[in-house]
Design a protein around this motif. Sequence first.
Motif, PDB file in Angstrom:
ATOM      1  N   HIS A  24       0.837  -1.197   0.000  1.00  3.08           N
ATOM      2  CA  HIS A  24       0.000   0.000   0.000  1.00  3.08           C
ATOM      3  C   HIS A  24       0.878   1.256   0.000  1.00  3.08           C
ATOM      4  O   HIS A  24       2.014   1.235   0.473  1.00  3.08           O
ATOM      5  N   TYR A  26       0.883   3.608   1.866  1.00  2.00           N
ATOM      6  CA  TYR A  26       1.236   4.065   3.217  1.00  2.00           C
ATOM      7  C   TYR A  26       2.361   3.230   3.844  1.00  2.00           C
ATOM      8  O   TYR A  26       2.719   3.451   4.997  1.00  2.00           O
ATOM      9  N   ASP A  40      -3.215   1.838  -4.035  1.00  2.00           N
ATOM     10  CA  ASP A  40      -4.235   1.896  -2.984  1.00  2.00           C
ATOM     11  C   ASP A  40      -4.890   0.521  -2.874  1.00  2.00           C
ATOM     12  O   ASP A  40      -4.618  -0.377  -3.680  1.00  2.00           O
ATOM     13  N   SER A  41      -5.744   0.369  -1.864  1.00  2.00           N
ATOM     14  CA  SER A  41      -6.261  -0.974  -1.587  1.00  2.00           C
ATOM     15  C   SER A  41      -7.075  -1.504  -2.768  1.00  2.00           C
ATOM     16  O   SER A  41      -7.041  -2.691  -3.087  1.00  2.00           O
ATOM     17  N   PHE A  63      -7.813  -5.348   6.630  1.00  2.00           N
ATOM     18  CA  PHE A  63      -8.998  -5.325   5.755  1.00  2.00           C
ATOM     19  C   PHE A  63      -8.580  -5.367   4.283  1.00  2.00           C
ATOM     20  O   PHE A  63      -9.312  -5.878   3.436  1.00  2.00           O
ATOM     21  N   MET A  64      -7.393  -4.833   3.982  1.00  2.00           N
ATOM     22  CA  MET A  64      -6.931  -4.816   2.591  1.00  2.00           C
ATOM     23  C   MET A  64      -6.570  -6.237   2.138  1.00  2.00           C
ATOM     24  O   MET A  64      -6.917  -6.657   1.034  1.00  2.00           O
ATOM     25  N   TYR A 112     -17.544   1.640   3.016  1.00  2.00           N
ATOM     26  CA  TYR A 112     -16.166   1.979   2.647  1.00  2.00           C
ATOM     27  C   TYR A 112     -15.314   0.714   2.793  1.00  2.00           C
ATOM     28  O   TYR A 112     -15.539  -0.078   3.725  1.00  2.00           O
ATOM     29  N   VAL A 113     -14.346   0.541   1.897  1.00  2.00           N
ATOM     30  CA  VAL A 113     -13.531  -0.683   1.972  1.00  2.00           C
ATOM     31  C   VAL A 113     -12.795  -0.837   3.301  1.00  2.00           C
ATOM     32  O   VAL A 113     -12.419  -1.946   3.676  1.00  2.00           O
ATOM     33  N   ASN A 114     -12.623   0.263   4.022  1.00  2.00           N
ATOM     34  CA  ASN A 114     -11.987   0.184   5.352  1.00  2.00           C
ATOM     35  C   ASN A 114     -12.992  -0.379   6.350  1.00  2.00           C
ATOM     36  O   ASN A 114     -13.521   0.313   7.219  1.00  2.00           O
ATOM     37  N   SER A 129     -12.244   5.565  -1.290  1.00  2.00           N
ATOM     38  CA  SER A 129     -12.299   7.031  -1.176  1.00  2.00           C
ATOM     39  C   SER A 129     -12.296   7.677  -2.563  1.00  2.00           C
ATOM     40  O   SER A 129     -12.691   8.826  -2.716  1.00  2.00           O
ATOM     41  N   HIS A 197      -6.642  14.153   2.040  1.00  2.00           N
ATOM     42  CA  HIS A 197      -7.475  12.939   1.908  1.00  2.00           C
ATOM     43  C   HIS A 197      -8.863  13.179   2.515  1.00  2.00           C
ATOM     44  O   HIS A 197      -8.965  13.816   3.566  1.00  2.00           O
ATOM     45  N   GLU A 199     -10.666  11.467   4.324  1.00  2.00           N
ATOM     46  CA  GLU A 199     -10.890  10.956   5.689  1.00  2.00           C
ATOM     47  C   GLU A 199     -10.623  12.044   6.738  1.00  2.00           C
ATOM     48  O   GLU A 199     -10.805  11.820   7.936  1.00  2.00           O
ATOM     49  N   SER A 213      -8.292  10.649  -2.921  1.00  2.00           N
ATOM     50  CA  SER A 213      -7.708   9.416  -2.385  1.00  2.00           C
ATOM     51  C   SER A 213      -6.203   9.420  -2.670  1.00  2.00           C
ATOM     52  O   SER A 213      -5.713  10.303  -3.402  1.00  2.00           O
ATOM     53  N   THR A 214      -5.492   8.429  -2.175  1.00  2.00           N
ATOM     54  CA  THR A 214      -4.035   8.391  -2.431  1.00  2.00           C
ATOM     55  C   THR A 214      -3.772   8.313  -3.938  1.00  2.00           C
ATOM     56  O   THR A 214      -2.901   9.005  -4.456  1.00  2.00           O
TER      57      THR A 214
END
Length: 302
Positions: A24, A26, A40-41, A63-64, A112-114, A129, A197, A199, A213-214
């Motif tokens: 990812h 991050y 990104d995820s 979660f990813m 959300y995927v998170n 996102s 972002h 979030e 998003s990223t």
Amino acid sequence: MDKQEIFDRIKQLKKKHNAIILAHNYQVGDVQDVADFVGDSFGLSQKAAQTDADVIVFCGVKFMAESAKILSPDKTVLLPNANAGCPLADMLSVQQLRQLKQQYPGVPVVTYVNSTAAVKAESDICCTSSNALKVVNSLEADTVIFAPDKNLGHYVQQHTDKKLIIWDGFCPTHNSLKPEDVELIKSNYPQAEILIHPEAPAEVLEKADFVGSTGQILSYVRDSSRKEFIIGTEQGILHTLRVQNPDKKFYLLSKKLLCTNMKKITLESVLHALETMTTEIVLPQDVMTKAKRALDRMLQVV
Ligand code: CIZ
């Protein structure tokens, strides 16, 4: 073992197991550098689904890796540190979502995927996102449950005519940002553009030149003729930005933008994962089948 020896050993083990490494945006720089793909995820899950590798080492949070497993059920998906969780995903349990659905019968759920695999399985459709607005607008209903990120939910609410019922979760890293943090860094680098972002809280997003998003932040910078940027998302993305744009300058909006869970994956843990084939993501079949429906439905929207 020095860094080069670890890189070489990882390469040998990848070949032996027919494995690929997905990281990812991050993740720490070393982990991004050893990866076959960084993204990104959502993008990484697509890679996971497309690859003909047998093993996927997923360098991100749980979660990813779960999403990668759901989209590629026949592959072995390894998370190098089983404790790399996501506090936002943990802010909505499947029981809480069921209660919310009972409160609003017939109202579709956008997740959300998170979120955990079990929560995805209780949802109508997932979003990231980058596509949250598109996903919400793709639904026929006038009212939509949006979970679990309240900041992303409020951001979407500002751009849609639909009424969102928003869960009260948040990413502790992005949610820690304050308007004063933006003012302070802006005073140091007045010429830089501010990219944040979704979030982050609404009062912080108001101060951004661009919200994304990223993946969208990376594209924005790549396509921009500007030379300096203030980055309002987790600091791992600075590595990707600097590798992709050696002629541009990047400043982190705040030192608070550090996700300790993302940093639980190290080069050593990637090596350990490939040596021991741990920790494997295993999910109940019924959860995988239902969660895949929500993810596949999202893939059809974008
Ligand atoms: O979906 C992702 O990968 C996350 C958590 C953030 C982003 O914007 O890429």
